[in-house]
Write an enzyme that holds these catalytic residues in place. Structure first.
Site, PDB file in Angstrom:
ATOM      1  N   GLU A  17      43.449 -19.061 -33.975  1.00  9.06           N
ATOM      2  CA  GLU A  17      43.828 -19.299 -32.579  1.00  9.06           C
ATOM      3  C   GLU A  17      44.309 -17.963 -32.017  1.00  9.06           C
ATOM      4  OE1 GLU A  17      46.979 -22.114 -31.875  1.00  9.06           O
ATOM      5  OE2 GLU A  17      46.816 -21.802 -29.711  1.00  9.06           O
ATOM      6  N   ARG A  70      47.783 -21.727 -48.932  1.00  8.76           N
ATOM      7  CA  ARG A  70      48.171 -20.711 -47.980  1.00  8.76           C
ATOM      8  C   ARG A  70      48.920 -19.592 -48.708  1.00  8.76           C
ATOM      9  NH1 ARG A  70      49.041 -21.943 -42.745  1.00  8.76           N
ATOM     10  NH2 ARG A  70      50.443 -20.499 -41.710  1.00  8.76           N
ATOM     11  N   LYS A 129      52.653 -16.613 -36.796  1.00  5.22           N
ATOM     12  CA  LYS A 129      52.499 -15.855 -35.564  1.00  5.22           C
ATOM     13  C   LYS A 129      53.649 -16.137 -34.604  1.00  5.22           C
ATOM     14  CE  LYS A 129      48.177 -17.215 -35.510  1.00  5.22           C
ATOM     15  NZ  LYS A 129      47.027 -17.775 -34.833  1.00  5.22           N
TER      16      LYS A 129
HETATM   17  P1  ATP Z   1      50.267 -19.155 -37.873  1.00  2.42           P
HETATM   18  O1  ATP Z   1      51.178 -20.271 -38.257  1.00  2.42           O
HETATM   19  O2  ATP Z   1      50.668 -17.852 -38.418  1.00  2.42           O
HETATM   20  O3  ATP Z   1      49.972 -19.129 -36.426  1.00  2.42           O
HETATM   21  P2  ATP Z   1      47.865 -20.590 -38.233  1.00  2.42           P
HETATM   22  O4  ATP Z   1      47.446 -21.299 -39.473  1.00  2.42           O
HETATM   23  O5  ATP Z   1      48.312 -21.394 -37.094  1.00  2.42           O
HETATM   24  O6  ATP Z   1      48.919 -19.505 -38.633  1.00  2.42           O
HETATM   25  P3  ATP Z   1      45.342 -19.805 -37.184  1.00  2.42           P
HETATM   26  O7  ATP Z   1      45.122 -18.734 -36.216  1.00  2.42           O
HETATM   27  O8  ATP Z   1      45.113 -21.181 -36.751  1.00  2.42           O
HETATM   28  O9  ATP Z   1      46.789 -19.579 -37.736  1.00  2.42           O
HETATM   29  O10 ATP Z   1      44.594 -19.544 -38.552  1.00  2.42           O
HETATM   30  C1  ATP Z   1      43.284 -19.062 -38.725  1.00  2.42           C
HETATM   31  C2  ATP Z   1      42.887 -19.306 -40.143  1.00  2.42           C
HETATM   32  O11 ATP Z   1      43.724 -18.539 -41.007  1.00  2.42           O
HETATM   33  C3  ATP Z   1      43.048 -20.759 -40.528  1.00  2.42           C
HETATM   34  O12 ATP Z   1      41.919 -21.184 -41.242  1.00  2.42           O
HETATM   35  C4  ATP Z   1      44.287 -20.758 -41.383  1.00  2.42           C
HETATM   36  O13 ATP Z   1      44.229 -21.769 -42.324  1.00  2.42           O
HETATM   37  C5  ATP Z   1      44.263 -19.363 -41.990  1.00  2.42           C
HETATM   38  N1  ATP Z   1      45.621 -18.919 -42.335  1.00  2.42           N
HETATM   39  C6  ATP Z   1      46.687 -18.817 -41.540  1.00  2.42           C
HETATM   40  N2  ATP Z   1      47.782 -18.453 -42.212  1.00  2.42           N
HETATM   41  C7  ATP Z   1      47.390 -18.303 -43.499  1.00  2.42           C
HETATM   42  C8  ATP Z   1      48.060 -17.937 -44.712  1.00  2.42           C
HETATM   43  N3  ATP Z   1      49.350 -17.651 -44.729  1.00  2.42           N
HETATM   44  N4  ATP Z   1      47.331 -17.909 -45.848  1.00  2.42           N
HETATM   45  C9  ATP Z   1      46.027 -18.171 -45.831  1.00  2.42           C
HETATM   46  N5  ATP Z   1      45.336 -18.521 -44.737  1.00  2.42           N
HETATM   47  C10 ATP Z   1      46.006 -18.596 -43.584  1.00  2.42           C
HETATM   48 MG    MG Z   2      48.947 -21.930 -35.388  1.00  2.00          MG
END
Ligand code: ATP
Ligand code: MG
Length: 755
Positions: free
Chosen positions: A31, A258, A268
């Site tokens: 996102e 994760r 983020k």
């Molecule tokens: P955040 O909570 O930091 O915003 P998110 O999961 O909401 O992380 P997205 O932008 O939706 O972030 O994630 C893009 C991809 O990266 C998704 O497939 C998510 O599962 C993966 N991802 C995010 N954080 C991690 C992590 N700590 N380890 C592995 N993969 C991750």
């Molecule tokens: Mg998110």
């Protein structure tokens, strides 16, 4: 491709083999609401890595369904990160917002099938009606609306006739489903907001659970790989595609653990707080765990890829030690960058018996780095050394310059202190010294013994540079956010002095400042007239030591050395001699030892020669190093090398049995104790004591069954989600077999049994 296959690759391979898919297509779907962090790097490596391993394709898709938080600058940052890590998304970047019209049509289709309805409960009521884990939910009275009414309302939602929150579109599934996510999940909500790409066209926006599976389907994704927290969303993912009758090749979702790293926040949202609160200079502040931060700090893409490879892909969440990431960058740079000299806190030294000037030819690289290149270092009567490298009243074990103790100037001569000059308040302002003409590095015939070599610069030619010493952003191992910030995470030194070749020759952008650490020319602030260098990482883990010190403080024991807030020079105990440094570089570089072990071996001649001898028999550098630096070293503390009951060859024999899995490394320790006591051969000991490792599942399974039967409470707790108990069961099995069971096999079998 990494050697051992992870479970995702196993799935992909099977799907290709069975013909379920002709080609693998993955996607990385962030996102665009912030800069990507190191966790995203893991996801990028997995998705792009799998696609490339199996000659498929990975799409870069912006999952932009939330208009209030997203922005083009984040899209650019995401593209930068993927590109910097070396991956290629092909001709175009995809956006979920481009699918809004198609998604709308799919929603209309669901309504027509009477599988979706417009609900008009308030947000609070919706929550209340959902029930709890133990109680089923209740369905809203609006679920009875006719298809026609739903179609009409949904169209008017789209046209913007209603306020935010007045209605939502929900799937009609099951309000008493055990999986709470399946209790009529929301598919669309009303949001009167400007979208950074779609503009003001839409007043309704699809929810993740509706948009994601369909976006995957529209793009022809085969394997939709996401993190574990989406496990419960998998049912909706399948429900939407199945209900709409979307057949193969349709995508399937697979989850992995994760990445979490200690001393790091990984969200983020939390990172945005730091940026907005001004605790850091921006998303690319070198202390940030963002890709942009690592890039600016001086990390290489290779070091991050290596890290992602090392941590592997698992199905259970775990915490990775930040030292592992620090190790990866150190390890990468060790093989690559020129070694130069920089003095952070200069102390003037006048060499009174040196009248001329000369240029010393010095290689940029140690012997074991297969790179060429050297520079001339100007040497003169007036030089600067590190203030810390001189002490008037040194404690025991101080190996650098003192009024009694000479020291070598790295690449140059040995000097002796003759006089200490102080100002009115007693601060040392200058050292008067003498050099020894026959002691020049490389052609030393002086016979003078020194305990270390220190960095220095010639006063006239040295350039002034700004050095930014970065340390971990958080002081807490499991930081929550702003309140756990390390107040000493940045120290700026405005007047460091560097040897001139670094600025004029620019042999590289990254350097090892000898004895200080690895540094990077700041890609934003560096100017020729005002050079700025960022500290990437120290030469070794300085936190392990600090942690020990703090431990002592807590227990009331006096810490061995007061913690100063001054410039901290790595390797403060005693700098290595040139020979030791060469060994250390070889051990960490060529042999891949961690710096602690390499340090122990390199500094002790007995240990390093024992180690080298064992290596000449068995090429197993890491296995041998660990046992020599720990077990053998312990014995050598109590006796002379000649008194040891075992020899290097026998240690090789022992390690070989671990390498070929005849015995576990735990049993190896036991065998070692026996060797040290009796001097018997390891093979002999293993045979007579029956210590051969048990790897045969048919021998291990009955023990597991027995332990499971004996511990019903723990089994129940494990099944209810206390996954930490896995360790308990594994431990019990190992104990029952006297440590002989192969831990890897036990782990797998126990996990399988408890599933
Ligand atoms: P955040 O909570 O930091 O915003 P998110 O999961 O909401 O992380 P997205 O932008 O939706 O972030 O994630 C893009 C991809 O990266 C998704 O497939 C998510 O599962 C993966 N991802 C995010 N954080 C991690 C992590 N700590 N380890 C592995 N993969 C991750
Ligand atoms: Mg998110």
């Amino acid at each position: 491709m990494s050697e051992s296959k992870d479970f995702l690759r196993t799935i992909v391979e099977e799907d290709l083999k069975s013909g379920k898919y002709k080609e693998v297509t993955t996607r990385f779907p962030p996102e665009p609401n912030g800069f990507p962090h190191i966790g995203h790097a893991k996801s990028i490596c997995i998705n792009f890595g799998i696609a490339s391993d199996y000659h498929g394709h990975c799409n870069l898709r912006m999952d932009d369904t939330n208009p209030t938080k997203e922005d083009t600058k984040y899209v650019e940052a995401l593209k930068d990160a993927v590109e910097w890590l070396g991956f290629d998304w092909g001709d175009n970047v995809y956006f979920t917002s481009d699918y809004f019209p198609k998604l709308y049509d799919y929603a209309v289709e669901l309504i027509k099938m009477n599988k979706a309805y417009v609900d008009s409960l308030s947000e609070e009521e919706i929550r209340e009606y959902r029930g709890t884990v133990t109680e089923p939910g209740r369905r809203s009275k609006y679920a009875k609306r006719s298809v026609e009414e739903n179609l009409d309302l949904f169209e008017r939602m789209k046209k913007g006739e209603f306020k935010d929150g007045e209605h939502v579109l929900r799937a009609k599934i099951d309000m008493s489903a055990a999986n709470m996510k399946m209790r009529d999940p929301l598919l669309y909500r009303i949001r009167h907001a400007h979208h950074f790409r779609a503009g003001d066209e839409w007043s309704i926006y699809p929810m993740y659970d509706f948009a994601h599976c369909l976006s995957d389907y529209i793009e022809g994704v085969s394997h939709s790989i996401c993190t574990l927290e989406f496990e419960n969303n998998r049912d909706i993912y399948n429900w939407v595609l199945d209900t709409l009758g979307l057949k193969l090749s349709r995508p399937y979702q697979h989850e992995f653990a994760r990445l979490g790293i200690n001393y790091t926040v990984m969200s983020k949202r939390k990172l945005l707080e730091l940026v907005e609160g001004g605790q850091v200079s921006g998303w690319d502040d070198p202390r940030m765990p963002t890709i942009a931060g690592y890039k600016r700090r001086g990390y290489t893409p290779e070091s991050i890829l290596n890290f992602c490879d090392q941590i592997g892909i698992a199905k259970a969440n775990s915490m990775v030690d930040v030292t592992q990431l620090e190790f990866c960058i150190r390890d990468d740079l060790n093989k690559k960058v020129p070694r130069i000299m920089c003095v952070l806190d200069p102390l003037k030294v006048t060499i009174e018996n040196y009248e001329v000037s000369e240029e010393i030819d010095a290689s940029y690289y140690p012997h074991d780095v297969p790179k060429e290149g050297s520079r001339k270092i100007p040497f003169s009567r007036d030089i600067y050394i590190e203030r810390d490298d001189f002490m008037e009243n040194p404690p025991k074990g101080y190996y650098r310059l003192t009024p009694e103790q000479p020291v070598r100037l790295r690449h140059g001569y040995i000097i002796t202190c003759k006089e200490v000059i102080k100002d009115a308040s007693g601060n040392i302002t200058e050292i008067k010294a003498q050099y020894h003409p026959e002691s020049k590095s490389g052609s030393d015939t002086s016979g003078i013994k020194v305990k270390s070599a220190i960095q220095w610069v010639s006063a006239k030619e040295a350039k002034t540079v700004e050095v930014r010493l970065y340390d971990r952003l958080f002081k807490d191992e499991a930081p929550e956010g702003v309140e756990d910030i390390n107040p000493d995470s940045l120290q700026v030194i405005k007047n460091a002095l560097i040897e001139p070749a670094v600025i004029t020759e620019k042999p590289d952008e990254r350097f090892q400042f000898e004895r200080q650490g690895y540094f990077y020319a700041d890609p934003i602030d560096y100017r020729d007239e005002h050079p700025v260098f960022n500290k990437i990482v120290g030469l070794k883990d300085s936190w392990a030591k600090k942690a020990k010190l703090n431990e002592k403080k807590k227990t009331g024991e006096p810490a061995s050395k007061p913690q100063t807030k001054k410039v901290q020079v790595d390797g403060e105990v005693a700098p290595m001699s040139e020979a030791e440094q060469t060994l250390f570089d070889k051990y960490t570089g060529e042999f891949g030892l961690n710096s602690e072990v390499a340090n122990t071996l390199a500094r002790d001649e007995n240990l390093s020669s024992f180690y080298e001898e064992a290596l000449s028999v068995l090429n197993s550098p890491v296995g041998l190093a660990n046992i020599v630096a720990n077990e053998v070293a312990r014995e050598l503390k109590q006796m002379q090398a000649s008194e040891l009951k075992f020899n290097a060859k026998q240690i090789s024999e022992l390690v070989k049995m671990v390498d070929d899995e005849t015995i576990s490394s735990k049993i190896a320790k036991q065998v070692f104790e026996e060797m040290a006591k009796s001097g018997e051969n390891p093979t002999q000991i293993v045979e007579t004591k029956g210590l051969v490792q048990i790897s045969d599942p048919s021998k291990i399974l009955p023990i597991i069954d027995e332990i499971i039967a004996k511990n019903p409470d723990n089994v129940a707790k494990f099944k209810a989600g206390n996954t930490k108990l896995l360790g308990f069961f594994v431990g019990q099995v190992l104990k029952t077999t006297g440590g002989k069971a192969n831990p890897k096999v036990v782990n797998e079998l126990v996990a399988e049994k408890l599933k």
